[in-house]
Write an enzyme that holds these catalytic residues in place. Structure first.
Site, PDB file in Angstrom:
ATOM      1  N   ARG A  70       0.831  -1.188   0.000  1.00 35.24           N
ATOM      2  CA  ARG A  70       0.000   0.000   0.000  1.00 35.24           C
ATOM      3  C   ARG A  70       0.877   1.254   0.000  1.00 35.24           C
ATOM      4  NH1 ARG A  70      -1.814   0.796   4.323  1.00 35.24           N
ATOM      5  NH2 ARG A  70      -1.163  -1.032   5.511  1.00 35.24           N
ATOM      6  N   TYR A 198      -1.654  -3.612  -6.766  1.00 29.72           N
ATOM      7  CA  TYR A 198      -1.372  -4.376  -5.554  1.00 29.72           C
ATOM      8  C   TYR A 198      -2.456  -4.290  -4.489  1.00 29.72           C
ATOM      9  CZ  TYR A 198       1.152  -6.718  -1.951  1.00 29.72           C
ATOM     10  OH  TYR A 198       1.514  -7.632  -1.010  1.00 29.72           O
ATOM     11  N   LYS A 207      -9.678  -2.600   1.652  1.00 22.94           N
ATOM     12  CA  LYS A 207      -9.431  -1.456   2.520  1.00 22.94           C
ATOM     13  C   LYS A 207     -10.220  -0.225   2.064  1.00 22.94           C
ATOM     14  CE  LYS A 207      -7.043  -3.845   5.256  1.00 22.94           C
ATOM     15  NZ  LYS A 207      -5.663  -4.211   5.268  1.00 22.94           N
ATOM     16  N   HIS A 227     -10.544  -2.539  11.460  1.00 29.31           N
ATOM     17  CA  HIS A 227      -9.435  -3.371  10.967  1.00 29.31           C
ATOM     18  C   HIS A 227      -9.169  -4.465  12.012  1.00 29.31           C
ATOM     19  CE1 HIS A 227      -4.961  -3.408   9.438  1.00 29.31           C
ATOM     20  NE2 HIS A 227      -5.682  -4.296   8.805  1.00 29.31           N
ATOM     21  N   SER A 249      -1.271  -3.549  10.353  1.00 33.61           N
ATOM     22  CA  SER A 249      -0.890  -4.437   9.257  1.00 33.61           C
ATOM     23  C   SER A 249       0.373  -5.215   9.617  1.00 33.61           C
ATOM     24  CB  SER A 249      -0.642  -3.612   8.000  1.00 33.61           C
ATOM     25  OG  SER A 249      -1.811  -2.913   7.650  1.00 33.61           O
ATOM     26  N   CYS A 251       0.866  -7.410  11.914  1.00 30.89           N
ATOM     27  CA  CYS A 251       1.126  -7.531  13.351  1.00 30.89           C
ATOM     28  C   CYS A 251       0.359  -8.685  13.994  1.00 30.89           C
ATOM     29  CB  CYS A 251       0.814  -6.228  14.060  1.00 30.89           C
ATOM     30  SG  CYS A 251       1.994  -4.923  13.657  1.00 30.89           S
ATOM     31  N   ASP A 278      -9.150  -9.925   8.978  1.00 31.87           N
ATOM     32  CA  ASP A 278      -8.661  -8.574   8.675  1.00 31.87           C
ATOM     33  C   ASP A 278      -9.684  -7.473   8.930  1.00 31.87           C
ATOM     34  OD1 ASP A 278      -6.293  -7.138   7.660  1.00 31.87           O
ATOM     35  OD2 ASP A 278      -7.548  -6.581   5.962  1.00 31.87           O
ATOM     36  N   ARG A 366       2.233 -12.079  -0.448  1.00 34.29           N
ATOM     37  CA  ARG A 366       0.907 -12.444   0.063  1.00 34.29           C
ATOM     38  C   ARG A 366       0.359 -13.684  -0.631  1.00 34.29           C
ATOM     39  NH1 ARG A 366      -1.530  -8.826   4.165  1.00 34.29           N
ATOM     40  NH2 ARG A 366       0.105  -7.289   4.406  1.00 34.29           N
TER      41      ARG A 366
HETATM   42  P1  GTP Z   1      -2.262  -7.717   7.495  1.00 38.66           P
HETATM   43  O1  GTP Z   1      -2.753  -8.769   6.583  1.00 38.66           O
HETATM   44  O2  GTP Z   1      -1.180  -6.860   6.883  1.00 38.66           O
HETATM   45  O3  GTP Z   1      -3.340  -6.864   8.062  1.00 38.66           O
HETATM   46  O4  GTP Z   1      -1.423  -8.457   8.686  1.00 38.66           O
HETATM   47  P2  GTP Z   1      -1.851  -9.357   9.942  1.00 38.66           P
HETATM   48  O5  GTP Z   1      -2.159  -8.464  11.101  1.00 38.66           O
HETATM   49  O6  GTP Z   1      -2.883 -10.345   9.561  1.00 38.66           O
HETATM   50  O7  GTP Z   1      -0.464 -10.077  10.320  1.00 38.66           O
HETATM   51  P3  GTP Z   1      -0.039 -11.639  10.252  1.00 38.66           P
HETATM   52  O8  GTP Z   1      -0.875 -12.513  11.143  1.00 38.66           O
HETATM   53  O9  GTP Z   1       0.031 -12.028   8.823  1.00 38.66           O
HETATM   54  O10 GTP Z   1       1.427 -11.575  10.871  1.00 38.66           O
HETATM   55  C1  GTP Z   1       2.446 -10.802  10.314  1.00 38.66           C
HETATM   56  C2  GTP Z   1       3.789 -11.202  10.842  1.00 38.66           C
HETATM   57  O11 GTP Z   1       3.793 -11.215  12.280  1.00 38.66           O
HETATM   58  C3  GTP Z   1       4.207 -12.599  10.401  1.00 38.66           C
HETATM   59  O12 GTP Z   1       5.559 -12.575  10.037  1.00 38.66           O
HETATM   60  C4  GTP Z   1       4.002 -13.436  11.637  1.00 38.66           C
HETATM   61  O13 GTP Z   1       4.862 -14.542  11.670  1.00 38.66           O
HETATM   62  C5  GTP Z   1       4.264 -12.459  12.773  1.00 38.66           C
HETATM   63  N1  GTP Z   1       3.485 -12.842  13.992  1.00 38.66           N
HETATM   64  C6  GTP Z   1       2.161 -13.106  14.055  1.00 38.66           C
HETATM   65  N2  GTP Z   1       1.781 -13.469  15.314  1.00 38.66           N
HETATM   66  C7  GTP Z   1       2.891 -13.423  16.066  1.00 38.66           C
HETATM   67  C8  GTP Z   1       3.153 -13.688  17.459  1.00 38.66           C
HETATM   68  O14 GTP Z   1       2.276 -14.041  18.246  1.00 38.66           O
HETATM   69  N3  GTP Z   1       4.440 -13.513  17.883  1.00 38.66           N
HETATM   70  C9  GTP Z   1       5.436 -13.116  17.035  1.00 38.66           C
HETATM   71  N4  GTP Z   1       6.654 -12.963  17.522  1.00 38.66           N
HETATM   72  N5  GTP Z   1       5.234 -12.876  15.705  1.00 38.66           N
HETATM   73  C10 GTP Z   1       3.979 -13.013  15.233  1.00 38.66           C
HETATM   74  C1  SPV Z   2      -2.894  -4.548   5.323  1.00 35.64           C
HETATM   75  O1  SPV Z   2      -1.935  -3.894   4.912  1.00 35.64           O
HETATM   76  O2  SPV Z   2      -3.444  -4.289   6.428  1.00 35.64           O
HETATM   77  C2  SPV Z   2      -3.397  -5.689   4.534  1.00 35.64           C
HETATM   78  C3  SPV Z   2      -2.881  -5.865   3.186  1.00 35.64           C
HETATM   79  O3  SPV Z   2      -4.264  -6.414   4.993  1.00 35.64           O
HETATM   80  S1  SPV Z   2      -3.616  -4.807   2.018  1.00 35.64           S
HETATM   81  O4  SPV Z   2      -4.747  -5.520   1.407  1.00 35.64           O
HETATM   82  O5  SPV Z   2      -2.627  -4.494   0.998  1.00 35.64           O
HETATM   83  O6  SPV Z   2      -4.117  -3.623   2.677  1.00 35.64           O
HETATM   84 MN    MN Z   3      -4.855  -5.660   7.135  1.00 33.41          MN
END
Ligand code: GTP
Ligand code: SPV
Ligand code: MN
Length: 584
Positions: A70, A198, A207, A227, A249, A251, A278, A366
């Site tokens: 983004r 993207y 979003k 979110h 994002s 996290c 999400d 992704r």
């Molecule tokens: P968006 O799709 O961007 O909104 O992201 P998201 O909030 O769904 O994040 P996602 O669950 O894909 O995690 C992103 C990164 O954080 C990955 O590299 C995970 O491995 C890491 N991660 C997720 N949960 C944990 C956790 O409990 N501990 C740690 N140390 N890392 C984590």
């Molecule tokens: C985020 O960035 O929070 C995502 C990926 O879930 S995107 O669809 O690119 O916003």
């Molecule tokens: Mn997201």
């Protein structure tokens, strides 16, 4: 083909006159249509085949290397009054914005097909769901929208019945970052996106619609567009609590939504049900509780770090019918990213893998996959009424200061906790990574209006007739002096959720601190965890002096929104600050 809705037909004709496509295709969402799109994209090299034995019907897409995340600096909220967009958004006057972006759209689909993509955010029969139509010249966007939304004939039928839909116009243009804009016109329920193919820039249901436009509508209509993931936690007695959690994002939303309980919990009968990973739309139901749906139908998840150890549910759903964007590949043409076993042969740009060029997968690589393929997909995710929310969790990536978990004393305090969320930036957006910034309710990049008004909207739910969820804050990302995470995270996060449920059900005592209620170490089940000595103490401690600095910084942040900031939130910040001063 055309629709039975004159307003829709007229808009499509008007866009076609502006963009001059060679052909117009109305998407019906059928399998045959998808297969035809896939064939076309394979021929054009937009999709690359992956190993059909290990990954049947899976494809690789390589973005332009300058179009991998983004772009917050090119994303605008265009309200008539600048203050309605707020300091949290980039703003442009609607007329100027239309003029600027329409000039880019002029003639941009010459030689291309214009796809009309009707979609529904949420189960098609849900009163909480909302519809939109995306016009795009990207077959990749169409294929993704088909997994991420309820796309096609059923959505179109609802749009024709309701006569109301969000208009989204998208073209990949030439992918020139100097000719790229993501523009929102909430007062016109309109989105215009040019120059990126993207994710959040291009899949307009996600979003742009489900957060920026929907948050604006939600404020007018008395609901919340957030979110947040939605996850159901079933305890050994068979009672399921639904938790909605806002993390910025990259996290941990997808990971928490698909959590697999530690073995000892599985044996006792704990189960975890994924509703969404999400986005969460929620509104008060007749019983006064908040009821939530996941407006999406698929996952656009972060690939790197997704492994058999961290997220086996995600891995299990990715061995068929998935699109991988910007991952590497192995010698036998399987998708590969950091965290998986094996070795990469090619990196995300298709070059032979060389460590000197960085990771094999782009850090924001992704996968796109239908939610139905998730082994923990909750049957309640298709319930048109949604699920009742017991807890709202805020959380960020904070290597210091912020404890593993704490509970807000009441709704108003919880709104302050959400508003003051901070997190270190990630690769999900372009720009520096690892910089601490305030990201209120994880909505900094996604709130379609002034944050001060948004906080006031959150506060307005504090009504006697509502049975609101308890609000918590978590931090999975606290680091020790060696730079390593102190908390094991992932499946073990269920231990923290168990404490929250104990609190909600009134079974666990409260240890009041100025920042909120923190668990007594004995009330958090860490049995069987190999943690560094002293780690738990650090994870649960409240450093009064450091928190005083944090509260000062939160106060400055709130003041930055000027007179629109609700006084109640400022008072809440002052209350916490004085409680800390008493302890210092
Ligand atoms: P968006 O799709 O961007 O909104 O992201 P998201 O909030 O769904 O994040 P996602 O669950 O894909 O995690 C992103 C990164 O954080 C990955 O590299 C995970 O491995 C890491 N991660 C997720 N949960 C944990 C956790 O409990 N501990 C740690 N140390 N890392 C984590
Ligand atoms: C985020 O960035 O929070 C995502 C990926 O879930 S995107 O669809 O690119 O916003
Ligand atoms: Mn997201």
């Amino acid at each position: 083909m055309a629709s039975q809705l004159a307003a829709l037909n007229q808009w499509v004709e008007q866009v076609a006159r502006l963009t001059t496509p060679d052909a117009i295709h109305w998407c019906d969402g059928s399998d045959a249509e998808l297969q035809q799109l896939q064939r076309g994209m394979l021929e054009a090299g937009i999709l690359l085949p992956l190993n059909p034995d290990t990954h049947p019907n899976c494809f690789l897409h390589r973005s332009d290397p300058g179009d991998v995340a983004r772009v917050e600096h090119l994303t605008f909220v265009c309200t008539k009054d600048r203050d309605d967009a707020g300091p949290n958004n980039h703003w442009m006057a609607p007329e100027a914005a239309h003029e600027k972006i329409d000039a880019l759209f002029a003639g941009c689909m010459k030689g291309r097909t214009l796809y009309v993509v009707p979609y529904c955010m949420g189960p098609v029969d849900s009163p909480l769901a909302r519809c939109g139509v995306e016009i795009t010249d990207s077959p990749y966007v169409v294929a993704n929208m088909r997994m991420m939304t309820r796309m096609g004939a059923a959505a179109l039928a609802r749009i024709e019945r309701e006569g109301r839909f969000v208009k989204g116009l998208h073209s990949t243009g030439e992918l020139d970052p100097d000719r790229r804009f993501i523009m929102h016109f909430p007062e016109e329920l309109t989105i215009k996106s040019f120059g990126s193919g993207y994710g959040g820039n291009a899949l307009l249901g996600k979003k742009c619609h489900a957060l920026r436009i929907a948050s604006y509508q939600a404020r007018q209509e008395g609901w919340l567009a957030e979110h947040m993931l939605i996850v159901g936690i079933e305890n050994p007695e068979g009672k399921t609590h639904y938790v909605a959690a806002a993390f910025p994002s990259a996290c941990g939303k997808t990971n928490l939504a698909m959590l697999i309980p530690p073995a000892a919990y599985r044996e006792k009968g704990w189960k975890v049900w994924t509703v969404g990973d999400d986005i969460c739309w929620m509104q008060p139901g007749p019983d006064g509780r908040l009821w939530a749906i996941n407006p999406e139908a698929g996952y656009f998840g972060v690939a790197p770090g997704t492994s058999a150890k961290t997220n086996p549910n995600a891995l299990a759903m990715l061995d068929r019918d998935a699109i991988f964007t910007n991952v590497g590949t192995t010698a036998d043409n399987q998708p590969w990213w950091e965290g998986l076993d094996g070795v990469p042969a090619l990196d995300w740009q298709g070059r032979p893998f060389d460590r000197a060029n960085g990771p094999a997968a782009h850090p924001n690589a992704r996968f796109t996959v239908s939610a139905k393929q998730c082994p923990s997909y909750s049957p309640e995710a298709e319930n048109p009424q949604g699920v009742p929310i017991s807890a709202i969790v805020f959380g960020g990536r904070r290597e210091s200061l912020v404890p593993l978990v704490f509970e807000a004393r009441d709704w108003r305090h919880g709104v302050l906790v959400g508003a003051s969320m901070g997190s270190e930036t990630t690769a999900a957006a372009t720009g520096a990574v690892g910089v601490m910034r305030r990201d209120s309710m994880a909505m900094k990049p996604f709130c379609g209006y002034n944050f001060a008004d948004y906080f006031a909207h959150w506060l307005s739910f504090d009504r006697a007739d509502l049975k609101l969820p308890t609000i918590f804050h978590v931090n999975w990302f606290r680091k020790g002096s060696d730079g390593k995470f102190l908390w094991p995270g992932f499946g073990d996060n269920l231990r923290v959720l168990e404490w929250m449920i104990g609190r909600i059900e009134g079974r666990l005592p409260a240890r009041e601190t100025p920042i909120g209620i923190v668990p007594d170490a004995v009330d958090l089940n860490v049995e069987g965890l190999a943690m560094a000595p002293g780690a738990l103490k650090t994870l649960l401690e409240v450093d009064v002096e450091a928190w005083q600095h944090e509260l000062l910084s939160i106060g400055e942040y709130l003041d930055g929104f000027g007179p629109r900031m609700p006084a109640a939130l400022r008072q809440e910040q002052a209350r916490v600050a004085s409680a800390l001063a008493v302890m210092a």
